[in-house]
Design a protein around this motif. Structure first.
Motif, PDB file in Angstrom:
ATOM      1  N   SER A   1      14.798 -22.990 -48.948  1.00 33.05           N
ATOM      2  CA  SER A   1      15.587 -23.307 -50.129  1.00 33.05           C
ATOM      3  C   SER A   1      16.518 -24.469 -49.798  1.00 33.05           C
ATOM      4  O   SER A   1      17.275 -24.398 -48.827  1.00 33.05           O
ATOM      5  CB  SER A   1      16.413 -22.087 -50.534  1.00 33.05           C
ATOM      6  N   ILE A   2      16.414 -25.543 -50.582  1.00 33.76           N
ATOM      7  CA  ILE A   2      17.327 -26.671 -50.386  1.00 33.76           C
ATOM      8  C   ILE A   2      18.155 -26.837 -51.665  1.00 33.76           C
ATOM      9  O   ILE A   2      17.704 -26.486 -52.755  1.00 33.76           O
ATOM     10  CB  ILE A   2      16.584 -27.975 -50.014  1.00 33.76           C
ATOM     11  N   PRO A   3      19.375 -27.393 -51.548  1.00 31.42           N
ATOM     12  CA  PRO A   3      20.292 -27.439 -52.696  1.00 31.42           C
ATOM     13  C   PRO A   3      20.082 -28.613 -53.654  1.00 31.42           C
ATOM     14  O   PRO A   3      21.009 -29.011 -54.340  1.00 31.42           O
ATOM     15  CB  PRO A   3      21.666 -27.513 -52.020  1.00 31.42           C
ATOM     16  N   TYR A   4      18.898 -29.197 -53.686  1.00 32.90           N
ATOM     17  CA  TYR A   4      18.623 -30.299 -54.600  1.00 32.90           C
ATOM     18  C   TYR A   4      17.119 -30.435 -54.778  1.00 32.90           C
ATOM     19  O   TYR A   4      16.335 -29.918 -53.985  1.00 32.90           O
ATOM     20  CB  TYR A   4      19.201 -31.622 -54.074  1.00 32.90           C
ATOM     21  N   LYS A   5      16.735 -31.135 -55.842  1.00 29.00           N
ATOM     22  CA  LYS A   5      15.331 -31.384 -56.119  1.00 29.00           C
ATOM     23  C   LYS A   5      14.928 -32.692 -55.427  1.00 29.00           C
ATOM     24  O   LYS A   5      15.671 -33.674 -55.468  1.00 29.00           O
ATOM     25  CB  LYS A   5      15.108 -31.501 -57.628  1.00 29.00           C
ATOM     26  N   ILE A   6      13.786 -32.692 -54.795  1.00 27.48           N
ATOM     27  CA  ILE A   6      13.280 -33.915 -54.178  1.00 27.48           C
ATOM     28  C   ILE A   6      12.691 -34.758 -55.306  1.00 27.48           C
ATOM     29  O   ILE A   6      11.624 -34.458 -55.839  1.00 27.48           O
ATOM     30  CB  ILE A   6      12.232 -33.621 -53.094  1.00 27.48           C
ATOM     31  N   SER A   7      13.438 -35.781 -55.691  1.00 25.92           N
ATOM     32  CA  SER A   7      13.068 -36.610 -56.829  1.00 25.92           C
ATOM     33  C   SER A   7      13.777 -37.953 -56.710  1.00 25.92           C
ATOM     34  O   SER A   7      14.903 -38.016 -56.188  1.00 25.92           O
ATOM     35  CB  SER A   7      13.495 -35.920 -58.122  1.00 25.92           C
ATOM     36  N   PRO A   8      13.157 -39.015 -57.210  1.00 27.74           N
ATOM     37  CA  PRO A   8      13.838 -40.309 -57.168  1.00 27.74           C
ATOM     38  C   PRO A   8      15.079 -40.331 -58.061  1.00 27.74           C
ATOM     39  O   PRO A   8      15.949 -41.183 -57.896  1.00 27.74           O
ATOM     40  CB  PRO A   8      12.779 -41.307 -57.656  1.00 27.74           C
ATOM     41  N   SER A   9      15.208 -39.388 -58.976  1.00 24.24           N
ATOM     42  CA  SER A   9      16.361 -39.360 -59.866  1.00 24.24           C
ATOM     43  C   SER A   9      17.510 -38.487 -59.341  1.00 24.24           C
ATOM     44  O   SER A   9      18.565 -38.427 -59.970  1.00 24.24           O
ATOM     45  CB  SER A   9      15.948 -38.874 -61.255  1.00 24.24           C
ATOM     46  N   THR A  10      17.328 -37.834 -58.218  1.00 24.09           N
ATOM     47  CA  THR A  10      18.384 -36.987 -57.658  1.00 24.09           C
ATOM     48  C   THR A  10      19.573 -37.838 -57.242  1.00 24.09           C
ATOM     49  O   THR A  10      19.421 -38.857 -56.563  1.00 24.09           O
ATOM     50  CB  THR A  10      17.858 -36.194 -56.444  1.00 24.09           C
ATOM     51  N   ASP A  11      20.760 -37.421 -57.625  1.00 19.62           N
ATOM     52  CA  ASP A  11      22.000 -38.087 -57.219  1.00 19.62           C
ATOM     53  C   ASP A  11      22.472 -37.402 -55.937  1.00 19.62           C
ATOM     54  O   ASP A  11      23.083 -36.330 -55.970  1.00 19.62           O
ATOM     55  CB  ASP A  11      23.054 -37.967 -58.317  1.00 19.62           C
ATOM     56  N   CYS A  12      22.174 -38.014 -54.805  1.00 15.42           N
ATOM     57  CA  CYS A  12      22.478 -37.402 -53.509  1.00 15.42           C
ATOM     58  C   CYS A  12      23.967 -37.218 -53.282  1.00 15.42           C
ATOM     59  O   CYS A  12      24.370 -36.354 -52.499  1.00 15.42           O
ATOM     60  CB  CYS A  12      21.845 -38.215 -52.387  1.00 15.42           C
TER      61      CYS A  12
END
Length: 118
Positions: free
Chosen positions: A103-114
């Motif tokens: 489980s990671i706390p973000y979606k792997i996507s080019p639109s993710t705001d890191c």
């Protein structure tokens, strides 16, 4: 074809290292992320069975990214790497952690705001 993939990976690694240089203070470097996840490249481009070494790499990176800056650095590194590889299927990339039981706390996507990753 294998040498072409190796050349692409080496090129991506070099760029990621240059772009990720400010992350050098993090516990896990972008070079380490890239190396750990190199076995996932074929899967995120073509699908099929997830290689066991890919899942091992995901678990390793997730374990090493203990702090918010570490997780943000990993997120930025993944976005940078994916942007430099051709043919990445983001639907496959986004599903990889759950396929590997992580489980990671973000979606792997080019639109993710890191910067919003905690």
């Amino acid at each position: 074809m294998a040498s072409s993939m190796s050349l692409k990976l080496a090129y991506a690694l070099l760029i990621v290292m240059v772009v990720g240089a400010p992350l050098a203070q993090a516990a896990i470097s972008c070079g380490q992320v890239t190396s750990s996840l190199s076995q996932c490249i074929g899967y995120v481009q073509k699908g099929g069975a997830v290689p066991p070494l890919c899942c091992s790499g995901i678990r390793s990176v997730n374990s090493a990214a203990k702090t918010t800056p570490d997780r943000q650095g990993v997120c930025n590194c993944l976005k940078s790497l994916a942007g430099r590889l051709s043919g990445v299927r983001y639907d496959l990339a986004a599903g990889l952690p759950s396929k590997c039981g992580v489980s990671i706390p973000y979606k792997i996507s080019p639109s993710t705001d890191c910067s919003r990753v905690k």
